[in-house]
Design an enzyme around this catalytic site. Structure first.
Site, PDB file in Angstrom:
ATOM      1  N   TYR A 130       0.968  -1.396  -0.210  1.00  0.00           N
ATOM      2  CA  TYR A 130      -0.060  -0.032   0.049  1.00  0.00           C
ATOM      3  C   TYR A 130       0.990   1.239   0.116  1.00  0.00           C
ATOM      4  O   TYR A 130       0.558   2.242  -0.787  1.00  0.00           O
ATOM      5  CB  TYR A 130      -0.857  -0.034   1.319  1.00  0.00           C
ATOM      6  CG  TYR A 130      -2.033  -1.011   1.097  1.00  0.00           C
ATOM      7  CD1 TYR A 130      -3.143  -0.851   0.432  1.00  0.00           C
ATOM      8  CD2 TYR A 130      -1.790  -2.331   1.830  1.00  0.00           C
ATOM      9  CE1 TYR A 130      -4.431  -1.722   0.214  1.00  0.00           C
ATOM     10  CE2 TYR A 130      -2.651  -3.460   1.531  1.00  0.00           C
ATOM     11  CZ  TYR A 130      -3.927  -2.895   0.999  1.00  0.00           C
ATOM     12  OH  TYR A 130      -4.967  -4.103   0.780  1.00  0.00           O
ATOM     13  N   ASN A 153     -12.302  -0.344  -5.308  1.00  0.00           N
ATOM     14  CA  ASN A 153     -12.225  -0.551  -6.853  1.00  0.00           C
ATOM     15  C   ASN A 153     -13.391  -1.267  -7.602  1.00  0.00           C
ATOM     16  O   ASN A 153     -13.504  -2.285  -7.208  1.00  0.00           O
ATOM     17  CB  ASN A 153     -10.732  -1.376  -7.054  1.00  0.00           C
ATOM     18  CG  ASN A 153     -10.515  -1.709  -8.472  1.00  0.00           C
ATOM     19  OD1 ASN A 153     -10.932  -1.043  -9.633  1.00  0.00           O
ATOM     20  ND2 ASN A 153     -10.048  -2.740  -8.771  1.00  0.00           N
ATOM     21  N   CYS A 161      -6.155  -4.690  -8.242  1.00  0.00           N
ATOM     22  CA  CYS A 161      -6.114  -4.399  -6.804  1.00  0.00           C
ATOM     23  C   CYS A 161      -5.719  -5.561  -6.315  1.00  0.00           C
ATOM     24  O   CYS A 161      -5.112  -5.720  -4.904  1.00  0.00           O
ATOM     25  CB  CYS A 161      -7.424  -3.797  -6.192  1.00  0.00           C
ATOM     26  SG  CYS A 161      -8.735  -4.831  -6.538  1.00  0.00           S
ATOM     27  N   HIS A 162      -5.719  -7.019  -6.971  1.00  0.00           N
ATOM     28  CA  HIS A 162      -5.439  -8.171  -6.208  1.00  0.00           C
ATOM     29  C   HIS A 162      -3.827  -8.147  -5.904  1.00  0.00           C
ATOM     30  O   HIS A 162      -3.264  -8.951  -5.192  1.00  0.00           O
ATOM     31  CB  HIS A 162      -6.051  -9.440  -6.982  1.00  0.00           C
ATOM     32  CG  HIS A 162      -5.543  -9.386  -8.365  1.00  0.00           C
ATOM     33  ND1 HIS A 162      -6.024  -8.690  -9.297  1.00  0.00           N
ATOM     34  CD2 HIS A 162      -4.298 -10.015  -8.572  1.00  0.00           C
ATOM     35  CE1 HIS A 162      -5.379  -8.970 -10.467  1.00  0.00           C
ATOM     36  NE2 HIS A 162      -4.363  -9.793 -10.210  1.00  0.00           N
ATOM     37  N   GLU A 188      -0.923 -15.643 -11.835  1.00  0.00           N
ATOM     38  CA  GLU A 188      -0.041 -14.928 -12.427  1.00  0.00           C
ATOM     39  C   GLU A 188       1.459 -15.172 -11.878  1.00  0.00           C
ATOM     40  O   GLU A 188       2.422 -14.578 -12.212  1.00  0.00           O
ATOM     41  CB  GLU A 188      -0.312 -13.536 -12.106  1.00  0.00           C
ATOM     42  CG  GLU A 188      -1.450 -12.762 -12.569  1.00  0.00           C
ATOM     43  CD  GLU A 188      -2.012 -11.422 -12.138  1.00  0.00           C
ATOM     44  OE1 GLU A 188      -1.123 -11.006 -11.293  1.00  0.00           O
ATOM     45  OE2 GLU A 188      -3.022 -10.831 -12.590  1.00  0.00           O
TER      46      GLU A 188
END
Length: 217
Positions: A130, A153, A161-162, A188
């Site tokens: 963050y 979001n 945002c993940h 990912e």
């Protein structure tokens, strides 16, 4: 998705209308099956700006409520309008797409839209804290408010945002649920997190970090 504590958004939604033509736009929506469950996509179309996505929601999502799409709302189901978004999402979940290229028009304050745009700079397969996102958004002193914007979001998956995690490497919260966040990062290749100095794929190359549920997340 929110950090452990959250401060009020310094530029809350509703105080500064972000789109004076919003009331004249046609709201469109569709639903898609996905590994995360049924996705609800929303978008707007007007004669000047054309079509743009405004939301991607998952069942049980918190932080960015799904707009009213029922009878009398004026919203219209139009799968054809979302054909390109559906194609790109299918490719992403199949591991063939690393970056989305879609017109986006999320509804939110200037501050929140700036934070959401900063999410676009977090590359596939990577994560940020963050604090790092706050710096990227040009508000290094507003870490807790950044968490509020991330949690609000409205375009999950597409606006990643993940990929925002706690400063200690923990998952912290996610508006779509921690299990979905874990699955997206695993897709990912960003979860479990690589051990520093160890080649990816080598024995012991990955470690699982603690999962921390932030209050209210």
């Amino acid at each position: 998705m929110t950090p452990a504590t959250q401060a009020p958004d310094p530029d809350p939604v509703g105080h500064h209308p972000d789109n004076p033509r919003r009331d004249t736009m046609t709201t469109l929506f569709t639903t898609l099956d996905s590994p995360l469950g049924e996705l609800t996509l929303t978008g707007t179309r007007d004669t000047d700006a054309g079509f743009a996505l405004t939301g991607l929601h998952v069942p049980g999502q918190r932080g960015a409520p799904l707009p009213d799409l029922g009878p009398g709302s004026g919203a219209r189901r139009d799968p054809d309008a979302f054909a390109e978004a559906a194609r790109q999402l299918d490719a992403y979940f199949a591991g063939r797409l690393r970056a989305f290229d879609l017109p986006l028009a999320p509804h939110g304050s200037e501050f929140r839209r700036r934070v959401w745009a900063a999410l676009d700079t977090v590359a596939y397969g990577t994560t940020v804290t963050y604090r790092e996102l706050a710096a990227a958004a040009g508000s290094p002193g507003a870490v807790r408010a950044i968490g509020g914007a991330v949690g609000a979001n409205p375009l999950l998956v597409i606006r990643p945002c993940h990929r925002v995690i706690g400063s200690d490497g923990s998952l912290t919260g996610y508006a779509g649920g921690l299990e979905r966040k874990r699955r997206l990062l695993a897709l990912e290749g960003a979860w479990p997190r690589p051990v520093s100095g160890t080649a990816a794929g080598a024995p012991g190359a990955y470690r699982a970090e603690p999962v921390v549920t932030a209050p209210g997340s």
